[in-house]
Design an enzyme around this catalytic site. Structure first.
Site, short mmCIF file in Angstrom:
data_model
loop_
_atom_site.label_atom_id
_atom_site.label_comp_id
_atom_site.label_asym_id
_atom_site.label_seq_id
_atom_site.Cartn_x
_atom_site.Cartn_y
_atom_site.Cartn_z
CD GLN A 128 48.80 -0.43 22.87
OE1 GLN A 128 48.47 0.55 22.22
NE2 GLN A 128 49.83 -0.43 23.69
CE LYS A 185 46.45 3.04 22.66
NZ LYS A 185 47.56 2.91 23.64
CG ASP A 198 47.63 0.69 26.50
OD1 ASP A 198 47.45 0.97 27.70
OD2 ASP A 198 48.48 1.25 25.79
CD GLU A 220 50.59 -1.28 27.08
OE1 GLU A 220 50.67 -2.29 26.34
OE2 GLU A 220 51.02 -0.16 26.75
CG ASP A 226 52.99 2.62 28.30
OD1 ASP A 226 53.95 3.38 28.52
OD2 ASP A 226 52.37 2.65 27.23
CE LYS A 263 54.82 4.07 24.91
NZ LYS A 263 54.82 2.64 25.21
CB ALA A 294 54.96 9.37 23.14
CD1 TRP A 320 52.80 0.80 18.13
CD2 TRP A 320 53.73 2.81 18.45
NE1 TRP A 320 51.89 1.76 17.73
CE2 TRP A 320 52.45 3.00 17.91
CE3 TRP A 320 54.51 3.93 18.73
CZ2 TRP A 320 51.91 4.25 17.66
CZ3 TRP A 320 53.99 5.19 18.47
CH2 TRP A 320 52.69 5.34 17.94
C1 0XW Z 1 50.88 2.87 21.34
N1 0XW Z 1 51.85 3.67 22.02
C2 0XW Z 1 53.12 2.97 22.06
C3 0XW Z 1 52.00 4.97 21.31
C4 0XW Z 1 51.04 5.93 21.87
O1 0XW Z 1 51.43 7.24 21.88
C5 0XW Z 1 50.67 5.39 23.22
C6 0XW Z 1 51.47 4.15 23.38
C7 0XW Z 1 50.88 3.18 24.37
O2 0XW Z 1 51.25 2.00 24.41
O3 0XW Z 1 50.06 3.59 25.19
MG MG Z 2 50.52 1.76 26.53
#
Ligand code: 0XW
Ligand code: MG
Length: 370
Positions: A161, A163, A192, A217, A240, A264, A293, A319
């Protein structure tokens, strides 16, 4: 069997491998741990921990405050009657899904211990021998992200993932391209943005990366923005932050907006509510993840337990925060990542963790029937 007492603990999680999202950096979040004690003295454990003040609209101190309303509402109830427990919490207080999740998860753990069954079995049984995970590649210059992607794939990760957001989109596009260049055929890439782009930026990035196989995402902040960009982007859309409950998730599936979800446990309110979300996603063949989270072994064990019950074809994995901090509440059974898969705790029934009475120090609050 009734709930005799709810104890609340504050546990800081020292984070060594810091990472950045479009709008926040994770440092040392304070986890909230809940012990739900039944009339026979059996203890179930729950946990909720926000990664940063920006990711999820909840505050670690606020979670503990919400328990001053939620815990008294469940004392005296049967912890195995999870519909009743959740209804009591929803009646006592609107919102505050994170505190509700901590109590709900503790009741599942307690029920497992009482019945001598794992939470995985109580949730319907495992659909997979191993639950895969994904790893975050933080916001960095392209070459740093590419090096990190290589290292993670060398460790066995097949889901990354990356960022994005919070900087000029040219830099995001360069980082996406650099990571895509080092991706191995078996690796899946999700970009994401944690709500960081405008709709115009999301469309521009997606079109500039049209040749790259990846998912987008949560590129923008709101469901309305996602609806606006949906027909213009070239990549599957994973939701998300806007996937807050069964109703919003049902709406985004039926409108055709979401191609998948990053879910989550604490945002939807715990395992009971996540089970309903799971059933909806699996019935509609919509991929979802089972994450949280942040947090330690308790929330990680709950995430991976639900993750194990997903149809593997529609699972985006589970995760856990463990690789980013070094804390284990249970050194031998706490979930760990091995070659891209998360281990399921095997220490006994319930969540499978072996925790000592008193190991979290003095409670910051105790709610009881006396
Ligand atoms: C990677 N995550 C699952 C944990 C982080 O706190 C944020 C989240 C996401 O997907 O944004
Ligand atoms: Mg996310």
């Amino acid at each position: 069997m009734t709930i005799r007492e709810v104890r609340v603990y504050r546990v800081p999680l020292e984070t060594q491998a810091r990472y950045t999202m479009s709008n926040s950096t994770v440092s040392t979040p304070e986890s909230t741990i809940v012990e739900v004690v039944d009339s026979s003295g059996l203890i179930g454990y729950g946990e909720a921990c926000m990664a940063s003040p920006q990711f999820q609209p909840a505050h670690n101190g606020g979670i503990r405050e919400s328990l001053s309303v939620l815990a008294p509402a469940v004392v005296g109830l049967d912890p195995t009657q999870l519909g009743v427990v959740n209804a009591a919490m929803d009646t006592a207080m609107a919102g505050h899904a994170e505190g509700k999740a901590a109590i709900d998860i503790a009741c599942w753990d307690l029920m497992g211990k009482k019945l001598d069954l794992s939470v995985v079995d109580l949730l319907g049984g495992s659909r997979t021998a191993e639950v895969h995970t994904y790893h975050v590649v933080g916001i960095n210059p392209p070459e740093v992200s590419a090096t990190e992607a290589i290292r993670l794939q060398d460790e066995g990760l097949t889901h990354l993932q990356l960022k994005a957001g919070g900087r000029p989109i040219d830099e995001d596009i360069a980082a996406i391209r650099a990571v895509a260049d080092v991706l191995r055929p078996e690796t899946e890439l999700t970009v994401d943005t944690n709500r960081g782009w405008s709709t115009a930026e999301a469309i521009q990035v997606s079109q500039a990366c049209a040749d790259i196989t990846m998912s987008a995402e949560q590129p923008c902040a709101t469901e309305a923005e996602l609806l606006q960009l949906k027909e213009h982007i070239r990549h599957p859309l994973v939701v998300d932050e806007n996937a807050t409950d069964l109703r919003s998730i049902a709406r985004m599936i039926s409108s055709g907006l979401a191609n998948g979800f990053g879910l989550k446990l604490t945002r939807v309110g715990g395992l009971t509510k996540m089970r309903a979300v799971r059933d909806l996603c699996m019935a509609t063949r919509t991929p979802m993840s089972s994450d949280d989270a942040w947090g330690g072994d308790i929330i990680a064990a709950a995430s991976v337990a639900l993750g194990a019950t997903l149809d593997p074809h529609f699972s985006r994995g589970a995760w856990i925060a463990h690789p980013y901090h070094q804390t284990h509440y249970d050194e031998s059974n706490g979930p760990r990542i091995e070659k891209g898969f998360v281990t399921l705790p095997q220490g006994g029934p319930g969540l499978g963790l072996v925790l000592e009475d008193g190991q979290f120090g003095d409670p910051v609050a105790v709610y009881s029937d006396v």
